[in-house]
Design an enzyme around this catalytic site. Structure first.
Site, short mmCIF file in Angstrom:
data_model
loop_
_atom_site.label_atom_id
_atom_site.label_comp_id
_atom_site.label_asym_id
_atom_site.label_seq_id
_atom_site.Cartn_x
_atom_site.Cartn_y
_atom_site.Cartn_z
N GLY A 62 6.86 0.30 15.30
CA GLY A 62 7.02 0.67 16.70
C GLY A 62 5.98 1.63 17.22
O GLY A 62 5.97 1.97 18.40
N HIS A 63 5.06 2.09 16.36
CA HIS A 63 4.08 3.12 16.76
C HIS A 63 2.69 2.72 16.29
O HIS A 63 2.18 3.35 15.35
CB HIS A 63 4.48 4.46 16.17
CG HIS A 63 3.84 5.64 16.83
ND1 HIS A 63 2.64 6.17 16.42
CD2 HIS A 63 4.24 6.39 17.87
CE1 HIS A 63 2.34 7.22 17.16
NE2 HIS A 63 3.31 7.37 18.05
N PHE A 64 2.03 1.93 16.78
CA PHE A 64 2.26 0.95 17.84
C PHE A 64 1.95 -0.40 17.23
O PHE A 64 0.94 -0.50 16.53
CB PHE A 64 1.35 1.21 19.03
CG PHE A 64 1.55 2.60 19.62
CD1 PHE A 64 2.58 2.83 20.51
CD2 PHE A 64 0.73 3.66 19.27
CE1 PHE A 64 2.76 4.10 21.07
CE2 PHE A 64 0.90 4.92 19.82
CZ PHE A 64 1.92 5.15 20.72
#
EC number: 4.2.1.59
Length: 160
Positions: A62-64
């Site tokens: 999720g990052h990224f």
């Protein structure tokens, strides 16, 4: 510096591997952020550790996803964990201290460059002072010799 740092009752050979690190820190996957201890100078209160940054780290989902970057707060956490290893070794009796340390303050944090999959993060922590159950540290994280992050970190120990 000797290849064999000593504590009150334990003799350690460098590098210190993940098995010994797990005996000193309470963190586990996915939050154990120190893979190896490369240097330990207990007189100078300094430790140098290594974190191998892999694309398989859960935070990269999720990052990224399109441009994976290690979150800066996790770089600071990795520095604090390296300091935790040093503190546990300095306080330990028979390889383990009765105190559990929590990060309570971060000052002067700077993030100079992104840390990405494939990087080897070198974590250099020095204890500046100890006041009762509080430890004050300065840490620098480097990739290829370049400082990517630095901070002043304070941790407090409580009975475990």
């Amino acid at each position: 510096m000797s290849d064999s740092p000593t504590t009150a009752h334990t003799r350690l050979e460098l590098p210190i591997d993940i098995i010994k690190i797990q005996a000193l820190l309470p963190h586990r996957y996915p939050f154990l952020l120190v893979d190896r201890i490369l240097e330990l100078d207990q007189k100078q209160k300094r430790i140098v550790a290594q974190k191998n940054v892999s694309i398989n780290e859960p935070f990269f989902q999720g990052h990224f996803p399109e441009h994976p970057v290690m979150p800066g707060v996790l770089i600071i956490e990795a520095l604090a964990q390296a300091g935790g290893v040093m503190t546990q070794l300095n306080l330990s009796h028979n390889g383990h201290s009765s105190l559990l340390f929590y990060m309570v303050r971060v000052d002067n944090a700077r993030f100079n460059k992104q840390v990405v999959p494939g990087d080897i993060l070198i974590l250099d922590m020095t204890m500046k002072r100890r006041i009762r159950n509080m430890g004050c540290y300065y840490g620098e994280a480097r990739v290829n010799g370049e400082v990517v992050a630095c901070a002043d970190i304070m941790c407090a120990g409580v009975k475990s």
